[in-house]
Design a protein around this motif. Structure first.
Motif, PDB file in Angstrom:
ATOM      1  N   GLU A  12     -10.165   1.707  -7.425  1.00 18.51           N
ATOM      2  CA  GLU A  12     -11.006   2.512  -6.546  1.00 18.51           C
ATOM      3  C   GLU A  12     -12.121   1.652  -5.957  1.00 18.51           C
ATOM      4  OE1 GLU A  12     -11.756   5.888  -4.524  1.00 18.51           O
ATOM      5  OE2 GLU A  12     -10.229   5.794  -6.102  1.00 18.51           O
ATOM      6  N   ASP A  15     -10.698  -3.004  -1.390  1.00 21.86           N
ATOM      7  CA  ASP A  15      -9.887  -3.040  -0.174  1.00 21.86           C
ATOM      8  C   ASP A  15      -9.096  -4.333  -0.094  1.00 21.86           C
ATOM      9  OD1 ASP A  15     -10.880  -0.566   0.872  1.00 21.86           O
ATOM     10  OD2 ASP A  15     -12.721  -1.624   1.468  1.00 21.86           O
ATOM     11  N   ARG A  16      -8.094  -4.334   0.769  1.00 18.02           N
ATOM     12  CA  ARG A  16      -7.249  -5.513   0.953  1.00 18.02           C
ATOM     13  C   ARG A  16      -8.028  -6.739   1.386  1.00 18.02           C
ATOM     14  NH1 ARG A  16      -1.941  -3.342   4.257  1.00 18.02           N
ATOM     15  NH2 ARG A  16      -1.373  -1.724   2.764  1.00 18.02           N
ATOM     16  N   ASP A  17      -9.108  -6.560   2.109  1.00 16.34           N
ATOM     17  CA  ASP A  17      -9.862  -7.703   2.609  1.00 16.34           C
ATOM     18  C   ASP A  17     -10.923  -8.201   1.632  1.00 16.34           C
ATOM     19  OD1 ASP A  17     -11.522  -5.517   2.915  1.00 16.34           O
ATOM     20  OD2 ASP A  17     -12.128  -6.003   4.957  1.00 16.34           O
ATOM     21  N   ASP A  18     -10.996  -7.598   0.456  1.00 14.24           N
ATOM     22  CA  ASP A  18     -11.886  -8.098  -0.591  1.00 14.24           C
ATOM     23  C   ASP A  18     -11.486  -9.554  -0.865  1.00 14.24           C
ATOM     24  OD1 ASP A  18     -12.556  -8.804  -3.436  1.00 14.24           O
ATOM     25  OD2 ASP A  18     -13.348  -6.751  -3.481  1.00 14.24           O
ATOM     26  N   TRP A  45       2.423  -6.118   1.457  1.00  7.76           N
ATOM     27  CA  TRP A  45       1.626  -4.895   1.403  1.00  7.76           C
ATOM     28  C   TRP A  45       2.474  -3.700   1.770  1.00  7.76           C
ATOM     29  CZ3 TRP A  45      -2.793  -4.714  -0.934  1.00  7.76           C
ATOM     30  CH2 TRP A  45      -3.557  -5.879  -1.051  1.00  7.76           C
ATOM     31  N   ASP A  55       0.010  -0.172  -3.637  1.00  8.99           N
ATOM     32  CA  ASP A  55      -0.541  -0.926  -2.515  1.00  8.99           C
ATOM     33  C   ASP A  55       0.191  -2.221  -2.189  1.00  8.99           C
ATOM     34  OD1 ASP A  55      -2.824   0.832  -2.031  1.00  8.99           O
ATOM     35  OD2 ASP A  55      -3.544   0.127  -3.971  1.00  8.99           O
TER      36      ASP A  55
END
Length: 97
Positions: A12, A15-18, A45, A55
Motif C-alpha cells: 500500500e 508505486d511503480r516509479d518508486d 508489469w 502488479d
C-alpha cells in the motif's frame, strides 16, 4: 522442466516509479544471463485493473528442481529478494511441464 511463476503485489502506498521498485525490476531483469540455471525468463508489469490482480510477474523455467534450488540460493537472486521485501509481497507456483 520446471516452471517458476512469481506474482508480486506492491505494498500500500508504493508505486511503480518508486526508486526501490525501479531498482528491483532492473535487478530481476538482469538475472537472465547471469544465472546459468535459467532456461527461460520473462517479466513484466500487469496491465489488468481487476481488484484481484497482482502488479508484476516473473515467468521462468529451469531444467529440474535442483537447478531451481540453485537459482533460488544464488546471491544475485537473493539480493533481489531482499530488496523486494521492502516494498512488496508475492506468491509463487512451481510445477513440472
Amino acid at each position: 522442466m520446471i516452471r517458476h511463476l512469481v506474482l508480486f503485489k506492491l505494498n500500500e502506498g508504493v508505486d511503480r516509479d518508486d526508486p526501490r521498485v525501479v531498482e528491483g525490476v532492473e535487478m530481476f531483469r538482469a538475472l537472465d544471463g547471469k544465472i546459468p540455471e535459467i532456461r527461460s525468463w520473462e517479466l513484466g508489469w500487469n496491465f489488468s485493473d481487476r481488484p484481484i490482480a497482482y502488479d508484476f510477474a516473473i515467468n521462468s523455467s529451469f531444467e529440474d528442481q535442483a537447478a531451481l534450488r540453485r537459482y533460488v540460493e544464488h546471491p544475485e537472486h537473493q539480493a533481489g529478494v531482499t530488496l523486494w521485501r521492502e516494498f512488496a509481497t508475492w506468491v509463487i507456483a512451481d510445477y513440472e511441464f
